[in-house]
Structures are given as structure tokens and as C-alpha cells.
Design an enzyme around this catalytic site. Structure first.
Site, short mmCIF file in Angstrom:
data_model
loop_
_atom_site.label_atom_id
_atom_site.label_comp_id
_atom_site.label_asym_id
_atom_site.label_seq_id
_atom_site.Cartn_x
_atom_site.Cartn_y
_atom_site.Cartn_z
NE ARG A 198 -1.79 -2.10 3.54
CZ ARG A 198 -2.07 -2.17 4.72
NH1 ARG A 198 -3.10 -1.70 5.17
NH2 ARG A 198 -1.13 -2.71 5.61
CB SER A 199 3.18 2.96 2.55
OG SER A 199 4.02 1.65 2.57
#
Ligand code: 4NP
Length: 181
Positions: free
Chosen positions: A28-29
Site C-alpha cells: 500500500r504505502s
């Protein structure tokens, strides 16, 4: 991965330093970092920001993003393949203006590890969209989960850019007095 590291952006405005954080810093990041950089570049505003990402865990330190994150980013014309995972560290909390966790567990972990800086740690969707929701971890799912994460992150990136550029424009230019009276 940190790309642009100088302290002051265009026009003398102080840079907004943003750190996107998830658990592993491979799904995600890295997408949040790459998509926000892309959106900021498209808006001609990338020089206003220092953009980076990290994980609360170190299991994947040194690794490139998950191939499924690289693939969904590529499909939208964004190359995140050169990013490398790392664990969040104390210096991130002192140097960043906003630390944005992908889910509540990330936020709790960061705040517990760095309680003196808890006020600058936020849930990403809450900070960007006033939506108190997690970006779910897609790691154990399939490609559709990564497509859903991309769509949510894209929406949040555009809202974050709008929020922060308004915020920057309202700051005094560095070195200039804030009042003339
Ligand atoms: P991320 O996803 O936090 O979005 O990078 C994960 C990646 C790896 C693992 C968990 C979540 N893992 O357990 O290895």
C-alpha cells in the site's frame, strides 16, 4: 524511497514532508508514495513536497514493491519499481510534517512507538478525505484487491494534494514577515 530531499520548494514556500506508512512497505504505502508523486507532478506541484514511504515492520527491508503493486501502478502509467522497502525510524517523526498510516493498526503502532509525535500521525483516508476508514491490506488477496487499493489511493491523493496546496498557499513565504502593521 526518498527522491527529492531539499528543504524548500518552489517560490520559497516551505516543503510539506509526507511519509506514507503501512505494515510491510511493499503493497500500500509504495503505491501511496508513487501515486501522490504522480498526481503532484501532474499538477505542477511536486517541488512543494518531500514524499517518502516506510513500513512499521522490517521483514521486507531492501525489497522492491510487491509485483502486484508494481503492475497496477504500471497500468496507470506510474513506475514504482525503483522503490525499496524500509522500516520507519525516529528521524522520520522529527523530519516529517505528516505521517499517514494506511490503517488504524499502522497509526496505533506508530503513535505507540513515537508518542511525542502522535499529533502528526493520521489515518490516511481520514486526513485526505475526512473518511475514517482503513485502506485494507491486499497482501493475502488477489489482483482485484490491488485494483481497489489503487482506486482508493488515487482518490485520496487528489484530495490530499488539494488540501495541502491550499495550506501551503496560506503560509507566508519563508524569510518574509507575516505582518506589515
Ligand atoms: P503492506 O502489505 O503493509 O501494504 O505492505 C503487507 C505486506 C507484507 C505483509 C503484510 C502486509 N507480510 O505479512 O509479509
Amino acid at each position: 524511497m526518498l527522491v527529492n530531499n531539499s528543504a524548500v520548494g518552489m517560490g520559497g514556500y516551505p516543503r510539506h514532508s509526507i511519509l506514507f506508512v503501512c505494515l510491510g512497505n511493499i503493497c500500500r504505502s509504495p503505491l501511496a508514495e508513487g501515486v501522490f508523486r504522480h498526481v503532484a507532478e501532474a499538477g505542477g506541484a511536486d517541488r512543494l513536497f518531500r514524499i517518502d514511504s516506510a513500513g512499521t515492520g522490517a521483514w521486507h527491508a531492501g525489497s522492491p514493491p510487491d509485483p502486484r503493486s508494481i503492475a497496477i501502478a504500471n497500468r496507470h502509467g506510474i513506475d514504482i519499481s525503483q522503490q525499496r522497502a524500509r522500516r520507519i525510524e525516529a528521524a522520520d517523526l522529527t523530519e516529517c510534517d505528516h505521517v499517514l498510516g494506511m490503517d488504524r493498526s499502522n497509526v496505533d503502532t506508530i503513535r505507540n512507538a513515537f508518542p511525542a509525535h502522535a499529533a502528526k500521525v493520521h489515518l490516511y483516508l481520514d486526513f485526505a478525505l475526512r473518511r475514517g476508514a482503513d485502506i485494507p491490506d491486499p497482501y493475502h488477496g488477489g489482483a482485484q484487491g490491488f485494483a481497489d487499493v489503487y482506486r482508493t489511493i488515487r482518490e485520496a491523493s487528489e484530495a490530499l494534494l488539494a488540501r495541502l496546496t491550499v495550506d501551503i498557499a496560506s503560509r507566508p513565504v519563508s524569510g518574509q514577515a507575516s505582518s506589515t502593521t
